[in-house]
Write a protein that holds these residues in place. Structure first.
Motif, mmCIF file in Angstrom:
data_model
loop_
_atom_site.group_PDB
_atom_site.id
_atom_site.type_symbol
_atom_site.label_atom_id
_atom_site.label_comp_id
_atom_site.label_asym_id
_atom_site.label_seq_id
_atom_site.Cartn_x
_atom_site.Cartn_y
_atom_site.Cartn_z
ATOM 1 N N GLU A 147 24.712 49.844 38.550
ATOM 2 C CA GLU A 147 25.671 48.837 39.015
ATOM 3 C C GLU A 147 26.848 48.824 38.041
ATOM 4 N N LEU A 148 28.043 48.649 38.576
ATOM 5 C CA LEU A 148 29.218 48.582 37.697
ATOM 6 C C LEU A 148 29.372 47.157 37.205
ATOM 7 N N ARG A 149 29.056 46.930 35.956
ATOM 8 C CA ARG A 149 29.230 45.580 35.410
ATOM 9 C C ARG A 149 29.319 45.687 33.902
ATOM 10 N N GLU A 150 29.686 44.598 33.294
ATOM 11 C CA GLU A 150 29.855 44.584 31.841
ATOM 12 C C GLU A 150 28.810 43.642 31.265
ATOM 13 N N VAL A 151 27.935 44.179 30.417
ATOM 14 C CA VAL A 151 27.009 43.262 29.743
ATOM 15 C C VAL A 151 27.702 42.744 28.489
ATOM 16 N N GLY A 152 27.305 41.615 28.021
ATOM 17 C CA GLY A 152 27.951 41.038 26.840
ATOM 18 C C GLY A 152 28.521 39.702 27.218
ATOM 19 N N ALA A 153 29.019 39.007 26.234
ATOM 20 C CA ALA A 153 29.440 37.639 26.466
ATOM 21 C C ALA A 153 30.951 37.595 26.634
ATOM 22 N N GLY A 154 31.637 37.083 25.644
ATOM 23 C CA GLY A 154 33.093 36.978 25.764
ATOM 24 C C GLY A 154 33.792 38.039 24.956
ATOM 25 N N LEU A 155 35.084 37.902 24.929
ATOM 26 C CA LEU A 155 35.918 38.891 24.255
ATOM 27 C C LEU A 155 37.200 38.194 23.828
ATOM 28 N N SER A 156 37.671 38.505 22.617
ATOM 29 C CA SER A 156 39.026 38.085 22.231
ATOM 30 C C SER A 156 39.948 39.238 22.535
ATOM 31 N N LEU A 157 40.976 38.975 23.299
ATOM 32 C CA LEU A 157 41.973 40.017 23.545
ATOM 33 C C LEU A 157 43.220 39.609 22.785
ATOM 34 N N MET A 158 43.555 40.361 21.757
ATOM 35 C CA MET A 158 44.729 40.039 20.951
ATOM 36 C C MET A 158 45.996 40.351 21.762
ATOM 37 N N ALA A 159 47.151 39.955 21.212
ATOM 38 C CA ALA A 159 48.399 40.060 21.984
ATOM 39 C C ALA A 159 48.647 41.490 22.474
ATOM 40 N N ASN A 160 48.283 42.493 21.661
ATOM 41 C CA ASN A 160 48.505 43.886 22.075
ATOM 42 C C ASN A 160 47.698 44.208 23.328
ATOM 43 N N ALA A 161 46.446 43.722 23.375
ATOM 44 C CA ALA A 161 45.600 43.975 24.542
ATOM 45 C C ALA A 161 46.161 43.261 25.767
ATOM 46 N N VAL A 162 46.649 42.036 25.546
ATOM 47 C CA VAL A 162 47.201 41.264 26.667
ATOM 48 C C VAL A 162 48.445 41.975 27.206
ATOM 49 N N ARG A 163 49.256 42.511 26.309
ATOM 50 C CA ARG A 163 50.443 43.263 26.756
ATOM 51 C C ARG A 163 50.023 44.511 27.533
ATOM 52 N N GLY A 164 48.956 45.165 27.067
ATOM 53 C CA GLY A 164 48.444 46.338 27.783
ATOM 54 C C GLY A 164 48.003 45.953 29.188
ATOM 55 N N LEU A 165 47.323 44.816 29.292
ATOM 56 C CA LEU A 165 46.857 44.362 30.610
ATOM 57 C C LEU A 165 48.036 43.949 31.489
ATOM 58 N N ASP A 166 49.086 43.412 30.858
ATOM 59 C CA ASP A 166 50.323 43.128 31.610
ATOM 60 C C ASP A 166 50.862 44.425 32.200
ATOM 61 N N ALA A 167 50.852 45.485 31.388
ATOM 62 C CA ALA A 167 51.380 46.769 31.863
ATOM 63 C C ALA A 167 50.530 47.317 33.015
ATOM 64 N N LEU A 168 49.257 46.926 33.052
ATOM 65 C CA LEU A 168 48.384 47.372 34.156
ATOM 66 C C LEU A 168 48.484 46.421 35.353
ATOM 67 N N GLY A 169 49.323 45.401 35.235
ATOM 68 C CA GLY A 169 49.530 44.471 36.352
ATOM 69 C C GLY A 169 48.479 43.374 36.432
ATOM 70 N N LEU A 170 47.659 43.238 35.379
ATOM 71 C CA LEU A 170 46.542 42.285 35.455
ATOM 72 C C LEU A 170 46.752 41.023 34.629
ATOM 73 N N GLY A 171 47.890 40.954 33.910
ATOM 74 C CA GLY A 171 48.115 39.809 33.028
ATOM 75 C C GLY A 171 47.964 38.468 33.731
ATOM 76 N N PRO A 172 48.676 38.246 34.861
ATOM 77 C CA PRO A 172 48.592 36.926 35.504
ATOM 78 C C PRO A 172 47.158 36.568 35.905
ATOM 79 N N ALA A 173 46.427 37.502 36.490
ATOM 80 C CA ALA A 173 45.051 37.194 36.931
ATOM 81 C C ALA A 173 44.182 36.840 35.737
ATOM 82 N N LEU A 174 44.361 37.554 34.628
ATOM 83 C CA LEU A 174 43.499 37.292 33.481
ATOM 84 C C LEU A 174 43.905 36.027 32.739
ATOM 85 N N ARG A 175 45.198 35.722 32.742
ATOM 86 C CA ARG A 175 45.599 34.445 32.127
ATOM 87 C C ARG A 175 44.994 33.289 32.931
ATOM 88 N N ASP A 176 44.917 33.479 34.261
ATOM 89 C CA ASP A 176 44.282 32.446 35.099
ATOM 90 C C ASP A 176 42.787 32.355 34.829
#
Ligand code: FAD
Length: 387
Positions: free
Chosen positions: A37-66
């Motif tokens: 099954e495609l899933r992620e085991v583990g709990a939470g994650l801190s995404l620092m500003a660089n990671a958030v910018r990377g996710l913005d570049a992938l078009g996912l920033g708004p969904a993940l900020r929500d």
């Protein structure tokens, strides 16, 4: 673009980010994941500003900020709750242009997955061999119905810490080693406001990160021999951290039995001399598994993915030059972050001698706020390539 085809080995955060980055640049992608099954085991994650910018570049920033919790990391405390260092959140956001993000791993993984065509994702597909060839690469894997071979213009080895692709194509590399610490993690319901922050004690660290929707991710790390386990991990942690400052005991009290994950921390102590062999590129933990002390492992995987997508924008014909650029752009930075993370662990969580801890704590207290901010922002201040 012509029908440029990439096979991505591994459907973790790194593999899915790479698949999405390539897909957004017009590539046909096939993700091969060995799990059923495609899933992620583990709990939470801190995404620092660089990671958030990377996710913005992938078009996912708004969904993940929500779906997560945006907040600058609050700083470092000692086990009595006295602040050793506090981050000026407003100034940090002003400098970096975004907050960091606390997010449940499952939320990040689902968001990545849903942005990809379902037909590109293959589970129960264990890659056994990769042929890096100059004109095309080949991947042999065991699917649910037997063995298969795929031909691709590009293969991405995103198969994690114990990467088979790395072991096969970099046979002289010694592989991951134990870093000397074990970590415990849980994501729990905890609606009270809590700042994202870490706490140091002798040979120990406790971290807490709100991840949105009334949930909180906490982790604990201790110096320990590898391979250990306790009959009741939570009870053992309560004993170790029960007299630390609020809300640490309350967080453990709010943790249901059975949700605590325990992992020995491994990393690639010997950096790879290159991330590329022919038409195969390593990415994420396969390339640069690092200790979690700077909260940058997934962030670096996301950066890798964004850069890989950008350099491969011209399609299959330009892959050799694109991968040379990928290696040049990604290896120095990701390996510097890995080194810094290991050093941060040695100086932070792993420091055990009471005198050394007292000297360290006094020294950290004396660091001017601007210098503390600069050091925290050092690796978070990354911007995706333009275009
Ligand atoms: C305790 C801890 C806390 C952390 N905290 C943070 C944090 O706060 N912030 C942060 O940025 N990072 C953090 N990290 C690091 C982060 O979790 C990893 O860097 C990141 O998840 C790596 O992603 P990946 O996709 O490269 O590898 P993985 O997540 O390991 O994914 C690899 C995938 O490949 C699959 N696979 C393996 N072999 C094969 C094969 N032969 N064929 C097909 N599929 C295969 C696996 O099943 C898996 O799904 C932390 C790590 C730890 C251990």
């Amino acid at each position: 673009m012509d029908d440029s085809h990439a096979v991505v080995v591994g459907g973790g955060i790194g593999g899915l980010s790479a698949a999405l980055a390539l897909h957004r640049h017009g590539w046909r992608v096939t993700v091969l994941e060995r799990a059923a099954e495609l899933r992620e085991v583990g709990a939470g994650l801190s995404l620092m500003a660089n990671a958030v910018r990377g996710l913005d570049a992938l078009g996912l920033g708004p969904a993940l900020r929500d779906g997560g919790h945006g907040e600058a990391p609050g700083g470092i405390r000692d086990r009595h709750g006295r602040w050793l260092s506090r981050v000026d959140a407003t100034e940090m956001v002003r400098q970096l242009g975004t907050t960091a993000l606390g997010v449940h791993r499952a939320t990040l993984h689902r968001t990545l997955r849903e942005a990809l065509p379902a037909s590109s994702l293959h589970t129960d597909a264990t890659v056994e061999h990769v042929e890096p060839g100059p004109d095309h690469a080949e991947v042999r894997y065991q699917g649910p119905d037997g063995p298969h071979t795929l031909r691709a213009d590009l293969v991405v080895g995103a198969d994690g810490l114990r990467s088979r692709v790395r072991a096969q194509l970099w046979p002289r590399h010694p592989g991951p080693v134990y870093a000397g610490s074990t970590a415990w993690r849980a994501a729990i319901a905890f609606p009270d406001p809590v700042p994202a922050a870490i706490t140091w004690g002798p040979g120990a660290e406790f971290g807490m990160v709100p991840i949105g929707d009334g949930q909180l991710y906490w982790y604990a790390a201790l110096n320990a021999p590898p391979g250990g386990h306790a009959p009741d991990e939570l009870a053992a942690l309560r004993e170790r951290f029960g007299d630390w400052h609020d809300p640490i005991p309350a967080l453990m009290a709010a943790t249901p039995p059975g949700v605590v994950l325990r992992n020995d921390i491994h990393h690639l102590a010997v950096p790879l001399p290159t991330y590329v062999r022919g038409r195969v590129a390593l990415l994420g933990d396969a390339a640069h598994a690092m200790t979690p002390n700077l909260g940058q492992g997934a962030g670096q995987a996301i950066e890798d993915a964004v850069v890989l997508g950008a350099v491969c924008a011209a399609g299959a014909a330009a892959v050799p030059a694109a991968l040379a650029a990928y290696d040049e752009q990604r290896r120095p930075r990701s390996q510097a972050v890995a080194r810094a993370s290991f050093t941060a662990g040695r100086f932070g969580q792993q420091l055990r001698n009471p005198l050394a801890v007292a000297v360290r704590d006094s020294a950290v207290r004396l660091i001017p706020a601007r210098a503390a901010l600069r050091s925290m922002a050092r690796y978070a201040d990354w911007r995706p390539p333009v275009g």
